[in-house]
Design an enzyme around this catalytic site. Structure first.
Site, PDB file in Angstrom:
ATOM      1  N   SER A 510      23.692  32.958  31.466  1.00 45.09           N
ATOM      2  CA  SER A 510      22.437  32.692  30.763  1.00 45.09           C
ATOM      3  C   SER A 510      21.814  33.982  30.248  1.00 45.09           C
ATOM      4  CB  SER A 510      21.465  31.974  31.704  1.00 45.09           C
ATOM      5  OG  SER A 510      20.224  31.758  31.081  1.00 45.09           O
ATOM      6  N   GLY A 513      23.660  35.194  27.187  1.00 48.97           N
ATOM      7  CA  GLY A 513      23.279  34.411  26.015  1.00 48.97           C
ATOM      8  C   GLY A 513      21.932  34.827  25.451  1.00 48.97           C
ATOM      9  N   HIS A 514      20.942  35.061  26.333  1.00 51.53           N
ATOM     10  CA  HIS A 514      19.635  35.516  25.858  1.00 51.53           C
ATOM     11  C   HIS A 514      19.718  36.903  25.237  1.00 51.53           C
ATOM     12  CE1 HIS A 514      18.169  32.172  28.342  1.00 51.53           C
ATOM     13  NE2 HIS A 514      17.025  32.280  27.686  1.00 51.53           N
ATOM     14  N   GLU A 515      20.542  37.771  25.795  1.00 50.64           N
ATOM     15  CA  GLU A 515      20.677  39.119  25.240  1.00 50.64           C
ATOM     16  C   GLU A 515      21.329  39.085  23.861  1.00 50.64           C
ATOM     17  OE1 GLU A 515      20.222  43.078  24.809  1.00 50.64           O
ATOM     18  OE2 GLU A 515      19.392  41.807  26.401  1.00 50.64           O
TER      19      GLU A 515
END
Length: 577
Positions: A510, A513-515
């Site tokens: 997760s 993915g945010h990075e």
């Protein structure tokens, strides 16, 4: 005295000279009816009836004879008790009871829709006052710096988004190839299919991340395409991996038609909230084992009395796996283009053979959600244009070393002060941005697609605003993504690495993915978002210690403070540093 009697007659409609207070509203309609009946009984007992000049009774009640049946006497007694409880006093009384306020933590009151309306009214006031101020300063109600970005290379975005959606459909013919492959062949899902699908997904993601950079899109277009890319990646992964699992299950079921050569390994049940540890045997086999242990018999003799019973249990487990939870469709009846296109439009990231559906489309609800989407985008643009971009631009100029001489270079303390000032100015705008992004995605966009596709399960979020730690927030803020990560990451990795490591892997994916999202938007790879998200794990461990655990108000305040500060901090760091 005469005037008093006259006023009493006019007010109460009665023939006596007694002033009475205004009658109170009864608690229940049944109580009111019983009170009227009791008054009627009392009037007849006092010798007044239909011909009474006072008008107190309807004249339909009759006195209760002394030899009346017990049921009639009990009803009369009940009416007298109600009349006694509802007896009027000369001066109005206030009913006091042991009650809590609406906002009390022990209150069961949950309807705060009025505050939701107040939230929108406040945003409307903000937009109107901002427009009036802009008219005064510039002669136009809106600034156009961000609005103009929406139309730059718009046709590029439309074509690219269509092609991106179309290329996900490669998973459908690939699955047909994997299903048609003979059992044990190189192209079955278990042998080579999973690797082929994984390579395609990695290449697909890389292409659609690079394209916006190659075409030099604006950040607004890049945000839209990137978020849509992440959604379609999870949808494609869920569809292909679940269908691959079903194809292998079908092969095993068909192989059991010849039990002599088929594998009789028990079906593996993946971890679920009801079965957190997972198991490698049938439910019925476990029941047989439990019964054997309770009776003190040998487990092996009970759980596998003969080969036919073992095959029957396994065949039943595999057949149930190929049938939808609702029991209407069985694999491979769902292997159609219509089913795949319907899944792409459904507001879920986890593929299932069948979903619950509504009977019709609520057109009024759909129209209101579509209008709300554009309203949220308008407000997000106004907030960004008026309250975020000016402060980031000003801070960027002040931190630009090229605008300063060698003798006037910034010190570390000055840099920290500029960052702190910028972060403080952005706290409230980013809080509003966060709330509007939540509403536009989980309430309006997903709600609109649910209405269009008749998708009945609208549980896209829970009461995340009451979260007391980041683990709870991750479960309740984004239910579709949480379900995807739990199903396709946590449940798959836990049997191999254990619960703790599976949790770390889930947070790691997760965070990556945010990075990727933040890096593509700001065109910088700094790792701020990755670090902040991974720090949630030790914070959760701290919040679950005996010194902090159970203090819901304190933990919720800490959650909101860290959320508001974190959004402003991460944005400032990515843009300015």
């Amino acid at each position: 005295m005469t005037s008093t009697s006259t006023s009493a007659d006019a007010f109460a409609g009665q023939g006596d000279n007694i002033l009475r207070p205004r009658p109170r509203k009864p608690l229940h309609a049944q109580v009111s009816q019983l009170s009227q009946d009791a008054n009627g009984d009392n009037d007849h007992a006092n010798g007044t009836g239909a011909n009474s000049v006072t008008g107190q009774s309807s004249g339909r009640s009759t006195p209760i004879p002394s030899d009346a049946p017990p049921s009639i006497q009990s009803l009369s007694t009940a009416r007298k008790q109600v009349r006694a409880e509802q007896r009027r006093r000369i001066f109005p009384t206030i009913e006091f009871a042991s009650r809590v306020s609406h906002f009390d933590p022990n209150s069961d009151y949950r309807d705060f829709h009025g505050f939701f309306n107040l939230f929108w009214i406040g945003l409307a006031i903000m937009a109107i006052t901002t427009g009036l101020r802009n008219i005064k300063d510039t002669g136009y109600p809106l600034r156009v710096q961000i609005w103009g970005l929406f139309t730059v290379k718009l046709w590029h975005l439309a074509v690219a988004d269509f092609l991106m959606v179309a290329t996900t459909a490669v998973s459908f013919p690939l699955h047909k190839i994997f299903r048609a492959a003979p059992a044990g062949g190189a192209l079955t899902w278990a042998k080579g299919g999973m690797a082929i699908q994984s390579i395609y997904q990695a290449a697909w993601l890389s292409v659609w991340i690079i394209i916006p950079f190659w075409l030099e899109w604006t950040w607004t277009a890049q945000v839209f395409l990137l978020l849509h890319t992440m959604v379609l990646l999870m949808k494609m992964h869920s569809y292909s991996f679940y269908m691959g699992h079903l194809s292998e299950t079908e092969k095993r079921l068909r192989a059991l038609d010849d039990p002599a050569t088929a594998s009789k390994a028990p079906a593996y049940l993946y971890p679920t909230p009801e079965n957190p540890m997972g198991t490698v045997a049938s439910h019925k086999q476990h029941a047989a084992e439990a019964a054997a242990e309770a009776n003190g018999q040998e487990t092996k003799e009970i759980s596998t009395p003969n080969e036919d019973a073992e095959v029957a249990l396994l065949r039943e487990d595999l057949a149930r796996e190929l049938t939808s939870p609702m029991g209407n469709i069985t694999y491979p009846a769902n292997l159609t283009w219509a089913n795949y296109l319907d899944y792409l439009c459904c507001p879920t990231l986890c593929y299932e053979i069948e979903y619950p559906r509504t009977s019709h489309i609520d057109w009024q609800n759909l129209l209101s959600k579509i209008l709300a989407v554009f309203g949220c985008i308008f407000l997000l643009t106004v907030i960004s244009e008026e309250f975020i971009l000016p402060y980031l631009t000003d801070a960027s100029i002040r931190l630009d070393p090229s605008l300063r001489t060698a003798d006037n270079a910034l010190t570390a303390l000055e840099v920290l002060l500029i960052l702190a000032e910028t972060i403080s100015w952005l706290l409230f705008p980013f809080m509003l941005t966060f709330l509007l992004v939540f509403l536009v995605i989980f309430e309006y966009v997903l709600g609109a697609f649910a209405e269009i596709t008749h998708f009945a399960d609208r549980h896209f979020y829970s009461d995340w605003w009451n979260s007391t730690d980041w683990m709870e927030f991750s479960r309740e803020w984004n239910v579709p993504v949480y379900n995807f990560l739990r199903r396709h990451v946590y449940s798959v990795s836990r049997p191999h690495v254990g619960r703790v490591n599976a949790t770390v892997i889930t947070f790691l994916i997760s965070a990556v993915g945010h990075e990727i999202v933040m890096g593509c938007i700001t065109k910088k790879l700094r790792g701020y978002g990755f670090i902040c998200q991974m720090l949630q794990l030790p914070i959760v461990m701290l919040q679950r210690t005996k010194w902090v655990r159970g203090k819901k108000t304190l933990n919720n305040v800490c959650f909101w403070c860290s959320m508001i500060l974190g959004l402003s901090l991460i944005c400032s760091l990515y843009v300015l540093v």
